[in-house]
Scaffold this motif. Structure first.
Motif, PDB file in Angstrom:
ATOM      1  N   LEU A 111       0.904  -1.264   0.069  1.00 59.98           N
ATOM      2  CA  LEU A 111       0.102   0.139   0.035  1.00 59.98           C
ATOM      3  C   LEU A 111       0.825   1.276   0.055  1.00 59.98           C
ATOM      4  O   LEU A 111       0.400   2.173  -0.806  1.00 59.98           O
ATOM      5  N   THR A 112       1.972   1.274   0.914  1.00 61.56           N
ATOM      6  CA  THR A 112       2.722   2.193   0.824  1.00 61.56           C
ATOM      7  C   THR A 112       3.451   2.717  -0.502  1.00 61.56           C
ATOM      8  O   THR A 112       3.440   3.932  -0.874  1.00 61.56           O
ATOM      9  N   TYR A 113       3.902   1.685  -1.248  1.00 66.24           N
ATOM     10  CA  TYR A 113       4.482   1.944  -2.608  1.00 66.24           C
ATOM     11  C   TYR A 113       3.217   2.643  -3.572  1.00 66.24           C
ATOM     12  O   TYR A 113       3.766   3.462  -4.120  1.00 66.24           O
ATOM     13  N   ARG A 114       2.219   2.006  -3.489  1.00 69.88           N
ATOM     14  CA  ARG A 114       1.165   2.383  -4.491  1.00 69.88           C
ATOM     15  C   ARG A 114       0.768   4.000  -4.059  1.00 69.88           C
ATOM     16  O   ARG A 114       0.515   4.625  -4.968  1.00 69.88           O
ATOM     17  N   LEU A 115       0.453   4.125  -2.858  1.00 68.30           N
ATOM     18  CA  LEU A 115       0.459   5.449  -2.423  1.00 68.30           C
ATOM     19  C   LEU A 115       1.405   6.619  -2.847  1.00 68.30           C
ATOM     20  O   LEU A 115       1.221   7.629  -3.440  1.00 68.30           O
ATOM     21  N   GLU A 116       2.653   6.004  -2.702  1.00 68.18           N
ATOM     22  CA  GLU A 116       3.743   7.021  -3.110  1.00 68.18           C
ATOM     23  C   GLU A 116       3.624   7.198  -4.448  1.00 68.18           C
ATOM     24  O   GLU A 116       3.971   8.171  -5.095  1.00 68.18           O
ATOM     25  N   LYS A 117       3.372   6.178  -5.293  1.00 71.44           N
ATOM     26  CA  LYS A 117       3.300   6.263  -6.488  1.00 71.44           C
ATOM     27  C   LYS A 117       2.151   7.179  -7.046  1.00 71.44           C
ATOM     28  O   LYS A 117       2.466   8.272  -7.983  1.00 71.44           O
ATOM     29  N   ILE A 118       1.103   7.131  -6.376  1.00 72.02           N
ATOM     30  CA  ILE A 118       0.013   8.050  -6.764  1.00 72.02           C
ATOM     31  C   ILE A 118       0.316   9.241  -6.553  1.00 72.02           C
ATOM     32  O   ILE A 118      -0.086  10.330  -7.249  1.00 72.02           O
ATOM     33  N   ASN A 119       1.120   9.797  -5.295  1.00 69.82           N
ATOM     34  CA  ASN A 119       1.354  10.990  -5.078  1.00 69.82           C
ATOM     35  C   ASN A 119       2.432  11.752  -5.922  1.00 69.82           C
ATOM     36  O   ASN A 119       2.390  12.967  -6.359  1.00 69.82           O
ATOM     37  N   ARG A 120       3.298  10.538  -6.428  1.00 66.10           N
ATOM     38  CA  ARG A 120       4.253  11.152  -7.519  1.00 66.10           C
ATOM     39  C   ARG A 120       3.710  11.419  -8.686  1.00 66.10           C
ATOM     40  O   ARG A 120       4.085  12.561  -9.371  1.00 66.10           O
ATOM     41  N   GLU A 121       2.896  10.442  -9.169  1.00 63.82           N
ATOM     42  CA  GLU A 121       2.124  10.867 -10.378  1.00 63.82           C
ATOM     43  C   GLU A 121       1.399  12.276 -10.257  1.00 63.82           C
ATOM     44  O   GLU A 121       1.148  13.117 -11.028  1.00 63.82           O
ATOM     45  N   LYS A 122       0.567  12.307  -9.064  1.00 66.31           N
ATOM     46  CA  LYS A 122      -0.290  13.682  -9.193  1.00 66.31           C
ATOM     47  C   LYS A 122       0.631  14.915  -9.078  1.00 66.31           C
ATOM     48  O   LYS A 122       0.203  15.915  -9.545  1.00 66.31           O
ATOM     49  N   LYS A 123       1.760  14.776  -8.473  1.00 67.54           N
ATOM     50  CA  LYS A 123       2.685  15.944  -8.453  1.00 67.54           C
ATOM     51  C   LYS A 123       3.248  16.101  -9.891  1.00 67.54           C
ATOM     52  O   LYS A 123       3.237  17.288 -10.320  1.00 67.54           O
ATOM     53  N   GLU A 124       3.385  14.960 -10.571  1.00 67.63           N
ATOM     54  CA  GLU A 124       3.870  15.320 -12.062  1.00 67.63           C
ATOM     55  C   GLU A 124       2.743  15.984 -12.800  1.00 67.63           C
ATOM     56  O   GLU A 124       2.954  16.776 -13.790  1.00 67.63           O
ATOM     57  N   LEU A 125       1.491  15.440 -12.645  1.00 73.76           N
ATOM     58  CA  LEU A 125       0.321  16.145 -13.141  1.00 73.76           C
ATOM     59  C   LEU A 125       0.403  17.565 -12.890  1.00 73.76           C
ATOM     60  O   LEU A 125       0.020  18.514 -13.860  1.00 73.76           O
ATOM     61  N   GLU A 126       0.212  17.858 -11.685  1.00 72.25           N
ATOM     62  CA  GLU A 126       0.178  19.321 -11.258  1.00 72.25           C
ATOM     63  C   GLU A 126       1.340  20.284 -11.854  1.00 72.25           C
ATOM     64  O   GLU A 126       1.007  21.163 -12.128  1.00 72.25           O
ATOM     65  N   ILE A 127       2.457  19.842 -11.730  1.00 77.21           N
ATOM     66  CA  ILE A 127       3.638  20.322 -12.662  1.00 77.21           C
ATOM     67  C   ILE A 127       3.359  20.619 -13.888  1.00 77.21           C
ATOM     68  O   ILE A 127       3.555  21.716 -14.638  1.00 77.21           O
ATOM     69  N   LEU A 128       2.851  19.842 -14.869  1.00 78.18           N
ATOM     70  CA  LEU A 128       2.542  19.812 -16.132  1.00 78.18           C
ATOM     71  C   LEU A 128       1.319  20.950 -16.300  1.00 78.18           C
ATOM     72  O   LEU A 128       1.486  21.778 -16.908  1.00 78.18           O
ATOM     73  N   LEU A 129       0.270  20.880 -15.483  1.00 79.19           N
ATOM     74  CA  LEU A 129      -0.808  21.822 -15.527  1.00 79.19           C
ATOM     75  C   LEU A 129      -0.247  23.039 -15.224  1.00 79.19           C
ATOM     76  O   LEU A 129      -0.651  24.151 -15.662  1.00 79.19           O
ATOM     77  N   LEU A 130       0.553  23.387 -14.186  1.00 78.50           N
ATOM     78  CA  LEU A 130       1.141  24.711 -13.837  1.00 78.50           C
ATOM     79  C   LEU A 130       2.100  25.063 -14.932  1.00 78.50           C
ATOM     80  O   LEU A 130       1.872  26.377 -15.302  1.00 78.50           O
ATOM     81  N   GLU A 131       2.629  24.362 -15.790  1.00 74.21           N
ATOM     82  CA  GLU A 131       3.589  24.750 -16.902  1.00 74.21           C
ATOM     83  C   GLU A 131       2.835  25.220 -18.028  1.00 74.21           C
ATOM     84  O   GLU A 131       3.181  26.082 -18.650  1.00 74.21           O
ATOM     85  N   LYS A 132       1.495  24.664 -18.212  1.00 70.54           N
ATOM     86  CA  LYS A 132       0.823  25.035 -19.179  1.00 70.54           C
ATOM     87  C   LYS A 132      -0.075  26.505 -18.940  1.00 70.54           C
ATOM     88  O   LYS A 132      -0.098  27.190 -19.762  1.00 70.54           O
ATOM     89  N   GLU A 133      -0.110  26.721 -17.684  1.00 70.66           N
ATOM     90  CA  GLU A 133      -0.794  27.798 -17.261  1.00 70.66           C
ATOM     91  C   GLU A 133       0.437  29.161 -17.418  1.00 70.66           C
ATOM     92  O   GLU A 133      -0.057  30.230 -17.588  1.00 70.66           O
ATOM     93  N   ILE A 134       1.588  28.818 -17.130  1.00 71.42           N
ATOM     94  CA  ILE A 134       2.708  29.907 -17.435  1.00 71.42           C
ATOM     95  C   ILE A 134       2.865  30.394 -18.581  1.00 71.42           C
ATOM     96  O   ILE A 134       2.784  29.979 -19.786  1.00 71.42           O
TER      97      ILE A 134
END
Length: 100
Positions: free
Chosen positions: A77-100
């Motif tokens: 579960l820890t691995y899967r949650l960490e992966k989800i969190n990392r993927e969420k961070k990567e998605l948020e970064i991509l969305l922020l880059e599009k706004e800039i």
């Protein structure tokens, strides 16, 4: 001697194979010079920063990469949650880059 880092090379080899990638592909994705990872087999010791980056890249613990842990449990579960969190961070970064 660099033999204490042979674990790093053997673990990298395993992780790269599991990821269906090549050493050169991983080096490019991490921004490392060509043959950096293969040089860990006999010639060079990875820096602490590189060990951290590689562990993060493969989503394994530093202890696993250094041979201090036998297995990395990618079904936990820890691995899967960490992966989800990392993927969420990567998605948020991509969305922020599009706004800039």
């Amino acid at each position: 001697m660099a033999q204490e880092y042979l674990f790093v090379y053997s673990r990298l080899k395993l992780l790269i194979k599991e990821a269906h990638k090549s050493f050169n592909q991983v080096e490019r994705e991490l921004g490392y010079p060509r043959n950096t990872l293969k040089n860990y087999k006999y010639k060079k010791k990875p820096s602490v920063g590189r060990v951290f980056e590689m562990a993060n890249y493969f989503n394994v613990s530093i202890e696993f990469l250094l041979g201090m842990e036998e297995e990395t449990d990618k079904t936990s579960l820890t691995y899967r949650l960490e992966k989800i969190n990392r993927e969420k961070k990567e998605l948020e970064i991509l969305l922020l880059e599009k706004e800039i």
